[in-house]
Design an enzyme around this catalytic site. Structure first.
Site, PDB file in Angstrom:
ATOM      1  N   ASN A 156     -28.691 -14.830  34.451  1.00 28.95           N
ATOM      2  CA  ASN A 156     -28.533 -15.411  33.107  1.00 28.95           C
ATOM      3  C   ASN A 156     -29.173 -14.607  31.981  1.00 28.95           C
ATOM      4  OD1 ASN A 156     -31.049 -16.165  34.102  1.00 28.95           O
ATOM      5  ND2 ASN A 156     -31.092 -18.030  32.867  1.00 28.95           N
ATOM      6  N   LYS A 179     -33.966  -5.640  42.483  1.00 23.98           N
ATOM      7  CA  LYS A 179     -32.687  -6.121  42.975  1.00 23.98           C
ATOM      8  C   LYS A 179     -32.105  -7.127  41.968  1.00 23.98           C
ATOM      9  CE  LYS A 179     -30.302  -9.319  45.607  1.00 23.98           C
ATOM     10  NZ  LYS A 179     -29.338  -9.345  44.524  1.00 23.98           N
ATOM     11  N   GLY A 232     -35.021 -17.358  39.807  1.00 24.89           N
ATOM     12  CA  GLY A 232     -33.720 -17.822  40.289  1.00 24.89           C
ATOM     13  C   GLY A 232     -33.784 -19.287  40.636  1.00 24.89           C
ATOM     14  N   SER A 233     -32.960 -19.691  41.573  1.00 25.55           N
ATOM     15  CA  SER A 233     -32.856 -21.114  41.896  1.00 25.55           C
ATOM     16  C   SER A 233     -34.025 -21.585  42.757  1.00 25.55           C
ATOM     17  CB  SER A 233     -31.549 -21.358  42.641  1.00 25.55           C
ATOM     18  OG  SER A 233     -31.575 -20.655  43.862  1.00 25.55           O
ATOM     19  N   GLY A 237     -36.014 -19.687  45.772  1.00 27.43           N
ATOM     20  CA  GLY A 237     -37.459 -19.554  45.532  1.00 27.43           C
ATOM     21  C   GLY A 237     -38.270 -20.022  46.732  1.00 27.43           C
ATOM     22  N   GLU A 254     -40.290 -18.064  39.379  1.00 27.05           N
ATOM     23  CA  GLU A 254     -39.830 -18.818  38.202  1.00 27.05           C
ATOM     24  C   GLU A 254     -38.489 -19.421  38.568  1.00 27.05           C
ATOM     25  OE1 GLU A 254     -41.422 -19.647  35.683  1.00 27.05           O
ATOM     26  OE2 GLU A 254     -43.105 -18.260  35.838  1.00 27.05           O
ATOM     27  N   CYS A 288     -33.070 -21.458  31.827  1.00 26.17           N
ATOM     28  CA  CYS A 288     -33.980 -22.345  32.568  1.00 26.17           C
ATOM     29  C   CYS A 288     -34.772 -23.212  31.594  1.00 26.17           C
ATOM     30  CB  CYS A 288     -34.905 -21.525  33.442  1.00 26.17           C
ATOM     31  SG  CYS A 288     -35.635 -20.163  32.566  1.00 26.17           S
ATOM     32  N   GLN A 335     -20.305 -21.525  39.334  1.00 27.56           N
ATOM     33  CA  GLN A 335     -21.131 -22.280  38.380  1.00 27.56           C
ATOM     34  C   GLN A 335     -20.273 -23.284  37.612  1.00 27.56           C
ATOM     35  OE1 GLN A 335     -24.718 -22.014  37.937  1.00 27.56           O
ATOM     36  NE2 GLN A 335     -24.188 -23.946  36.977  1.00 27.56           N
ATOM     37  N   GLU A 386     -31.136 -30.142  37.779  1.00 31.47           N
ATOM     38  CA  GLU A 386     -30.738 -29.055  36.885  1.00 31.47           C
ATOM     39  C   GLU A 386     -29.261 -28.771  37.078  1.00 31.47           C
ATOM     40  OE1 GLU A 386     -31.900 -24.964  37.702  1.00 31.47           O
ATOM     41  OE2 GLU A 386     -32.528 -24.811  35.620  1.00 31.47           O
ATOM     42  N   GLU A 465     -45.826 -15.127  33.832  1.00 30.81           N
ATOM     43  CA  GLU A 465     -45.207 -13.866  33.446  1.00 30.81           C
ATOM     44  C   GLU A 465     -45.436 -13.633  31.958  1.00 30.81           C
ATOM     45  OE1 GLU A 465     -41.757 -12.511  35.739  1.00 30.81           O
ATOM     46  OE2 GLU A 465     -41.085 -14.577  35.572  1.00 30.81           O
TER      47      GLU A 465
END
Ligand code: NAD
Length: 484
Positions: A156, A179, A232-233, A237, A254, A288, A335, A386, A465
């Protein structure tokens, strides 16, 4: 309407300072126009990922001993080139991910600014000197790079998120294996191409593309990867966390959000509607930090919903490169299908439909849908899970305390916003919202790059972060005792 250029990129891996073809190849498509292939890209397997990790481990010995000035110069050069080419990079991003061109160019510029910021931070990684409890003994606390950093990113924000991981990793003296998401390989490659020109020792920065199940999994399990930073998701995670914990690697996650925007009765209603439109629907809701739960105090509930509906009807959904478009397409078919399934569930559960949520036809075939709004109950799935699309719900609150309770009634804890003219309510909300970031009279999405980013609960794990706090993750602390 401006047509997207027909240029097709050939994106290769960057391993040990060389451009490498993949074991197999894949294609990324333009979600605004599915006839257009944006890139043909190399896909790695486990053994190619292994080569990148080994190259990074070797390069770490060199890069970690370079001077802060050398690191600062390299990052500054990368930042300058990104900024100079922000229009071209933004165009690539808009074509590959589908956010509107102005949003995409702004993201490219943001990536450049992040490298510039961390060029300065490379000079500021410091330590402290502390008086010892024992006479004649000196104690100092220093920060050292961790080693090889495996950086795994979502689709995203395909330039900004990699930038806010790669730049601090390199600034602190780590070697990197990056990656990117398989939906946006060209953006990852474009960043690598610029980083590759910064004269880093071979192997200091590596790009490997491919599937999460193969390349990502190889990276998280590799014993030579000392630190894993993942965005990511929640499901992925969890995998990253388990793999890191099993071999005691440093880890930072995250993940998702279900961010509340509270609107109190004393709020400037026009501003609150602006915040909701921006936070819930811009970038196609694929943030997010998106405001997917709009919690509105009863006296202004109906007026807020009516004004928001009016504003939503005026939003233009279309091709990401078309001037005047507010909302680009959804990033991919899977999505879009998830968004539609979430909308169907909302209807089945009895959430009241206010606006949108329809598939749209445009001159080019793409993943288009209208932004959606529902009135929901706190137990509805639309209010709890989400969705990661332009879908929001409104929850009615009795008063400010009830609004705060609803805001906190979620497994997530990334960002929470409030619109109010009361300093007392704003301060109370900031203190008691169980999240990592709060916003007053601002959308929940939209952040600064020089301050910490991250959340609590199911949203984030590990050190924050961005900003100076990024060094917490990309360095390890050493305490030195010395008798002179
Ligand atoms: P995803 O979890 O499917 O993929 C993220 C990355 O992980 C990709 O590069 C993917 O290839 C990789 N991956 C997949 N399986 C893996 C495995 N087994 N091992 C290692 N890596 C693997 O997420 P996505 O669909 O790309 O992104 C959308 C999600 O990202 C949303 O849930 C969103 O909330 C979240 N997100 C969070 C933030 C944040 O900072 N909190 C920011 C942006 C997106």
């Amino acid at each position: 309407m401006k047509r997207s250029p027909e240029v097709q990129l050939s994106a290769r891996h960057y391993i040990n300072g060389r451009w490498e073809t993949g074991v197999t190849s894949g294609q990324s498509l333009n979600p605004s126009d599915l006839r257009e292939t944006v890139a043909e890209y190399a896909r790695a397997d486990r053994s190619q990922t292994e080569q990148a990790v080994r190259a990074a481990a070797d390069a770490f010995r060199v890069w970690s001993m370079t001077t802060p000035q050398r690191r600062a110069d390299a990052l500054d050069q990368i930042g300058s080139e990104i900024l100079a080419r922000k229009d071209e990079l933004g165009l690539l991003l808009a074509r590959e991910e589908g956010k509107t061109l102005p949003e995409a160019v702004a993201e490219a510029a943001r990536a450049g600014q992040i490298f510039k910021f961390f060029a300065g931070e490379a000079l500021r990684v410091g330590g402290e000197s502390v008086a010892s409890l024992r006479p004649g003994v000196h104690v100092d606390i220093t920060r050292e790079p961790v080693g090889v950093a495996g950086l795994i990113t979502p689709w995203n924000f395909p330039l900004a998120i990699p930038a806010w991981k790669i730049a601090p990793a390199l600034a602190c003296g780590n070697a990197v294996v990056f990656k990117p998401s398989e939906l946006v390989p060209a953006c990852g490659w474009a960043l690598a191409e610029i980083i590759g020109r910064a004269a880093l020792p071979a192997g200091t920065f590596n790009l490997v593309m491919g599937s999460g199940r193969e390349v990502g999994q190889a990276l998280i399990e590799h014993p030579l990867v000392d630190a894993l930073s993942f965005t990511g998701s929640a499901a992925t995670g969890e995998r990253v966390l388990q793999a890191a914990a099993a071999r005691r690697a440093k880890v930072q996650l995250e993940m998702g959000g279900k961010n509340p925007l509270v609107v109190l009765a004393d709020a400037d209603l026009e501003l609150a509607v602006d915040c909701a439109v921006q936070g819930a629907f811009f970038s196609t809701g694929q943030r997010c930090t998106a405001s997917s739960r709009l919690i509105v105090e009863a006296p202004v509930h109906d007026a807020f919903v009516a004004r928001l509906k009016q504003r939503m009807a005026a939003l233009k959904v279309g091709h990401a490169l078309e001037p005047g478009v507010d909302i680009g397409p959804v990033a991919d078919r899977a999505q879009l299908e998830e968004n539609m399934a979430a909308i169907a569930t909302a209807r089945e559960e009895g959430a009241e439909h206010v606006y949108g949520g329809d598939l749209l036809q445009r001159p080019s075939e793409g993943h288009y849908m209208s932004p959606a709004l529902f009135l929901a109950q706190p137990n509805h799935r639309i209010a709890r899970e989400e969705i990661f699309g332009p879908v929001a719900c409104v929850l009615r609150a009795d008063d400010a305390e009830h609004a705060l309770a609803l805001a906190n009634d979620t497994p997530f804890g990334l960002c929470a916003g409030i619109c109010t003219n009361s300093l007392r309510h704003a301060m109370h909300f900031r203190r008691h919202a169980r999240v990592g970031m709060t916003m007053v009279n601002l959308p929940t999405a939209g952040i600064d790059y020089h301050v910490p980013f991250g959340g609590r609960k199911a949203s984030s794990y590990g050190a924050r972060e961005q900003g100076r706090h990024a060094a917490e993750f990309y360095t390890t602390v050493k305490t030195g005792y010395m008798r002179a």
